[in-house]
Design an enzyme around this catalytic site. Structure first.
Site, PDB file in Angstrom:
ATOM      1  N   ASN A   4      -0.702  -3.892  12.764  1.00  0.00           N
ATOM      2  CA  ASN A   4      -1.072  -5.108  13.501  1.00  0.00           C
ATOM      3  C   ASN A   4      -0.244  -5.147  14.788  1.00  0.00           C
ATOM      4  O   ASN A   4       0.977  -5.296  14.749  1.00  0.00           O
ATOM      5  CB  ASN A   4      -0.780  -6.330  12.626  1.00  0.00           C
ATOM      6  CG  ASN A   4      -1.155  -7.645  13.292  1.00  0.00           C
ATOM      7  OD1 ASN A   4      -1.453  -7.682  14.483  1.00  0.00           O
ATOM      8  ND2 ASN A   4      -1.126  -8.723  12.524  1.00  0.00           N
ATOM      9  N   CYS A  57      -1.780 -13.683  18.094  1.00  0.00           N
ATOM     10  CA  CYS A  57      -2.904 -12.777  17.798  1.00  0.00           C
ATOM     11  C   CYS A  57      -4.151 -13.093  18.605  1.00  0.00           C
ATOM     12  O   CYS A  57      -4.981 -12.216  18.837  1.00  0.00           O
ATOM     13  CB  CYS A  57      -3.235 -12.828  16.315  1.00  0.00           C
ATOM     14  SG  CYS A  57      -1.793 -12.526  15.306  1.00  0.00           S
ATOM     15  N   HIS A 103      -9.650  -8.831  15.746  1.00  0.00           N
ATOM     16  CA  HIS A 103      -8.195  -8.693  15.684  1.00  0.00           C
ATOM     17  C   HIS A 103      -7.824  -7.891  14.433  1.00  0.00           C
ATOM     18  O   HIS A 103      -8.426  -8.071  13.367  1.00  0.00           O
ATOM     19  CB  HIS A 103      -7.559 -10.083  15.633  1.00  0.00           C
ATOM     20  CG  HIS A 103      -6.095 -10.045  15.328  1.00  0.00           C
ATOM     21  ND1 HIS A 103      -5.208  -9.291  16.059  1.00  0.00           N
ATOM     22  CD2 HIS A 103      -5.367 -10.661  14.354  1.00  0.00           C
ATOM     23  CE1 HIS A 103      -4.003  -9.446  15.559  1.00  0.00           C
ATOM     24  NE2 HIS A 103      -4.065 -10.258  14.522  1.00  0.00           N
TER      25      HIS A 103
HETATM   26  O1  UT7 Z   1      -1.806 -11.215  12.748  1.00  0.00           O
HETATM   27  C1  UT7 Z   1      -1.035 -12.121  12.034  1.00  0.00           C
HETATM   28  C2  UT7 Z   1      -1.812 -12.726  10.960  1.00  0.00           C
HETATM   29  N1  UT7 Z   1      -1.403 -12.179   9.699  1.00  0.00           N
HETATM   30  C3  UT7 Z   1      -2.304 -12.009   8.753  1.00  0.00           C
HETATM   31  O2  UT7 Z   1      -3.473 -12.225   8.972  1.00  0.00           O
HETATM   32  C4  UT7 Z   1      -1.837 -11.575   7.399  1.00  0.00           C
HETATM   33  C5  UT7 Z   1      -2.621 -12.305   6.331  1.00  0.00           C
HETATM   34  N2  UT7 Z   1      -2.047 -12.065   4.981  1.00  0.00           N
HETATM   35  C6  UT7 Z   1      -2.122 -10.892   4.394  1.00  0.00           C
HETATM   36  O3  UT7 Z   1      -2.671  -9.958   4.944  1.00  0.00           O
HETATM   37  C7  UT7 Z   1      -1.531 -10.766   3.005  1.00  0.00           C
HETATM   38  O4  UT7 Z   1      -1.068 -12.020   2.562  1.00  0.00           O
HETATM   39  C8  UT7 Z   1      -0.375  -9.723   2.919  1.00  0.00           C
HETATM   40  C9  UT7 Z   1      -0.938  -8.317   3.022  1.00  0.00           C
HETATM   41  C10 UT7 Z   1       0.622  -9.946   4.024  1.00  0.00           C
HETATM   42  C11 UT7 Z   1       0.358  -9.826   1.590  1.00  0.00           C
HETATM   43  O5  UT7 Z   1      -0.561  -9.684   0.522  1.00  0.00           O
HETATM   44  P1  UT7 Z   1      -0.500 -10.692  -0.729  1.00  0.00           P
HETATM   45  O6  UT7 Z   1      -1.523 -10.244  -1.675  1.00  0.00           O
HETATM   46  O7  UT7 Z   1      -0.630 -12.093  -0.184  1.00  0.00           O
HETATM   47  O8  UT7 Z   1       0.937 -10.396  -1.320  1.00  0.00           O
HETATM   48  P2  UT7 Z   1       2.118 -11.411  -1.691  1.00  0.00           P
HETATM   49  O9  UT7 Z   1       2.858 -11.803  -0.467  1.00  0.00           O
HETATM   50  O10 UT7 Z   1       1.605 -12.507  -2.589  1.00  0.00           O
HETATM   51  O11 UT7 Z   1       3.037 -10.477  -2.543  1.00  0.00           O
HETATM   52  C12 UT7 Z   1       2.599  -9.931  -3.792  1.00  0.00           C
HETATM   53  C13 UT7 Z   1       3.712  -9.040  -4.336  1.00  0.00           C
HETATM   54  C14 UT7 Z   1       5.079  -9.713  -4.278  1.00  0.00           C
HETATM   55  O12 UT7 Z   1       5.822  -9.269  -5.407  1.00  0.00           O
HETATM   56  P3  UT7 Z   1       5.985 -10.217  -6.699  1.00  0.00           P
HETATM   57  O13 UT7 Z   1       6.661 -11.465  -6.188  1.00  0.00           O
HETATM   58  O14 UT7 Z   1       4.588 -10.469  -7.169  1.00  0.00           O
HETATM   59  O15 UT7 Z   1       6.814  -9.387  -7.603  1.00  0.00           O
HETATM   60  C15 UT7 Z   1       5.690  -9.118  -3.037  1.00  0.00           C
HETATM   61  O16 UT7 Z   1       7.099  -9.110  -3.072  1.00  0.00           O
HETATM   62  O17 UT7 Z   1       3.803  -7.869  -3.523  1.00  0.00           O
HETATM   63  C16 UT7 Z   1       5.161  -7.724  -3.085  1.00  0.00           C
HETATM   64  N3  UT7 Z   1       5.173  -7.075  -1.772  1.00  0.00           N
HETATM   65  C17 UT7 Z   1       5.290  -5.756  -1.603  1.00  0.00           C
HETATM   66  N4  UT7 Z   1       5.396  -4.738  -2.457  1.00  0.00           N
HETATM   67  C18 UT7 Z   1       5.492  -3.503  -1.953  1.00  0.00           C
HETATM   68  C19 UT7 Z   1       5.072  -7.678  -0.570  1.00  0.00           C
HETATM   69  N5  UT7 Z   1       5.141  -6.753   0.406  1.00  0.00           N
HETATM   70  C20 UT7 Z   1       5.258  -5.556  -0.208  1.00  0.00           C
HETATM   71  C21 UT7 Z   1       5.372  -4.228   0.269  1.00  0.00           C
HETATM   72  N6  UT7 Z   1       5.485  -3.235  -0.636  1.00  0.00           N
HETATM   73  N7  UT7 Z   1       5.356  -3.929   1.583  1.00  0.00           N
END
Ligand code: UT7
Length: 345
Positions: free
Chosen positions: A302, A121, A272
């Protein structure tokens, strides 16, 4: 010592638009438009057709930048190609782009150096800093800096991989860094890295600690098997989010402090595009008004190394980015690596 300014920007995105609903209906991923938009700000992204490489996407982007700069491909003295999804493991994508731009055709081929940058990134900012240094040292007059990705080739487009695969899209963005005697250009860059978090965001394919990569079932026919988790990007989302906010704020403060400027002196910020919420958090923390923030994550997702150069190319196209403006670019990503750059346009 000449100054190094950005003489031209360009971008290209493939035609296929993949909406959040498409992730559900076409790929069968258990997700919703609301989840993706609410957590990331992404509504749609672009996917390149099978067989497309990042160097293919970079060709039209480079042609646009050359036209805007009033240059020909043969004027380029160096190619810096930032990507995490290269044409192949080696050689780097830069040499493919050199060939596809026609630099090697005709009676006077240009065997210019081509170097790939593996900083994900923040790859474009590492490239910009290198290009500016090459130009300021007098070693090059025009350096092409490319950020291009074909993420769609290596995403786990199933419910198992939804947290990562709903984020990424394909694109190419480029900037040409040129020498000038005018009082403008790249004023400074600040780069950093913290390898303690190297595995928090990674793709393990070709991971030397995992040899043999394809365990062969000796004595039997067949190619053996590869564990899927080494093929797809892995991300500890919350760790990345927290570190991104901290490092981006820190980079902005460092740039302002070292250059003796106020945040209010900066006309445009090209952050970014990892997650709209990260950028809003940084902007709110630093007191940066929404009107000064460029974004395209809602349309492109992204696009890793391509985010900042596509923002610049779009802003030049729409007239939002004008001669004389002070522009700050900030990125954070895998490694962790990060950076900021300050440019007088
Ligand atoms: O350029 C590369 C650098 N990357 C970044 O900067 C990304 C930084 N991180 C983020 O932006 C966030 O962590 C994410 C947007 C990727 C994820 O958000 P989060 O609030 O950290 O979600 P999580 O991974 O803790 O997941 C929460 C819930 C999970 O379900 P359970 O286990 O609580 O039942 C996931 O399985 O959301 C679920 N989930 C989804 N649900 C529907 C994860 N992805 C999805 C999805 N649709 N696409």
């Amino acid at each position: 010592m000449p100054n190094a300014y950005i003489s031209g920007t360009g971008m290209y995105v493939p035609d296929e638009v993949v909406t959040n609903d498409d992730l559900r209906t076409k790929y069968g991923i258990d997700t919703t438009h609301e989840w993706v938009v609410q957590r990331t700000g992404i509504a749609e992204r672009r996917f390149a057709p099978d067989g497309t490489a990042p160097s293919d996407l970079a060709v039209p982007a480079t042609k646009q930048a050359l036209e805007r700069a009033g240059l020909k491909a043969h004027d380029l003295d160096m190619i810096l190609f930032a990507t995490l999804s290269p044409d192949m493991h080696f050689p780097g994508s830069g040499v493919f782009l050199q060939r596809k731009l026609g630099l090697l055709d005709g009676d006077s081929p240009r065997f210019v150096p081509a170097m790939d940058i593996r900083n994900q990134c923040s790859g474009f900012l590492y490239g910009l800093a290198t290009a500016a240094s090459m130009v300021q040292s007098g070693g090059c007059k025009h350096v092409l800096v490319v950020g291009a990705e074909c993420h769609s080739a290596a995403l786990d487009l199933t419910t198992r991989g939804r947290t990562v695969s709903s984020l990424f899209g394909d694109a190419a963005g480029v900037a040409i860094v040129s020498a000038t005697d005018e009082d403008r250009g790249v004023r400074g860059w600040w780069l950093g890295a913290d390898g303690r978090h190297a595995e928090a965001l990674c793709m393990r394919i070709w991971d030397m600690s995992k040899r043999p990569f394809v365990p062969l079932d000796h004595g039997k026919e067949g190619p053996g098997t590869i564990q899927p988790e080494i093929l797809w990007p892995y991300m500890e989302g919350k760790v990345v989010f927290k570190n991104a906010v901290e490092r981006m704020c820190q980079s902005i403060m460092q740039a302002c402090w070292e250059k003796g400027i106020e945040l209010g002196d900066v006309d445009l910020f090209a952050f970014h595009q990892a997650n709209m919420r990260i950028n809003q958090y940084v902007a709110n923390t630093m007191g940066i008004p929404e009107s000064k923030l460029l974004h395209n994550i809602e349309r492109l997702g992204n696009t890793t190394a391509a985010t900042i150069p596509t923002l610049l190319a779009e802003a030049e196209e729409t007239g939002k980015l004008k001669r004389g403006m002070k522009v700050m670019m900030v990125a954070f990503g895998a490694g962790f690596t990060w950076g900021a750059a300050l440019v007088d346009w």
